[in-house]
Design an enzyme around this catalytic site. Sequence first.
Site, short mmCIF file in Angstrom:
data_model
loop_
_atom_site.label_atom_id
_atom_site.label_comp_id
_atom_site.label_asym_id
_atom_site.label_seq_id
_atom_site.Cartn_x
_atom_site.Cartn_y
_atom_site.Cartn_z
CB SER A 266 -25.73 -17.08 -42.27
OG SER A 266 -24.88 -16.05 -42.77
CE1 TYR B 252 -28.16 -13.39 -38.87
CE2 TYR B 252 -26.04 -13.85 -39.89
CZ TYR B 252 -27.42 -13.81 -39.96
OH TYR B 252 -28.07 -14.19 -41.12
#
Length: 234
Positions: free
Chosen positions: A128, A141
């Site tokens: 990401s 995350y």
Amino acid sequence: MKQVMIITGVSQGIGHELARHFRETYHVIGLDKSDDPQLDGVTFHELDLGDHEAIAHVFTDIQRQVGIAHVLINNGGVSSLVKPMAELDVETFKQVIDVNLVGTFACAKAFLTLNEKAEYGRIINLASTRSLQNEPDWEAYGASKGGIVSLTQSMAVSLAERPITVNAISPGWIHTSDESLRDIDHAQHPSGRVGKPDDIVRAVAYLIDEQNDFVNGHNLVVDGGMTKKMIYEP
């Protein structure tokens, strides 16, 4: 005879689109904790990426069924976790790392056995842009995705004696819901639009091409240029 592709996280979002697209050219085996997406041409196995013993068992079953696998796309995991750091307990942080990062490693390790007699192999890890820049309250995350980028680089070097390449893709804003978008959502991107799952499909298609073995250990950022944009408060 079709080559075998294993995709984690196929029930929705990017994983679902990857399975839907590549089922035309590969024998796709989809793994997910959620429901079977019931896509024609996709063999589904239920799997919790946080259960690492289950990963080993499922990959053993896959080997029994197909013998050899050529492509692994590590897409599944905790898709987001926004929680103030003061309220984020250590166990929740560890759980996200365990699913996203350790789960990616465990699947890659199990894939090596399935790929052992293949002429080539491709491992794609979905990271990401939150591994590169972030907003407040995304510690778990972001850390898991940063770990995936580093793991990708390490695995590419460690597997140099095998015909396997290992690359990561770091998506930016990829619109996977039915929620309507605003003009500003598109306009803020240097590319002039929010990303679509097809953008990731095309990136994967490039990286898994058998001829593209000179692209290895790379983190391909697919974000419409947002990580290159300097932003100051007005």
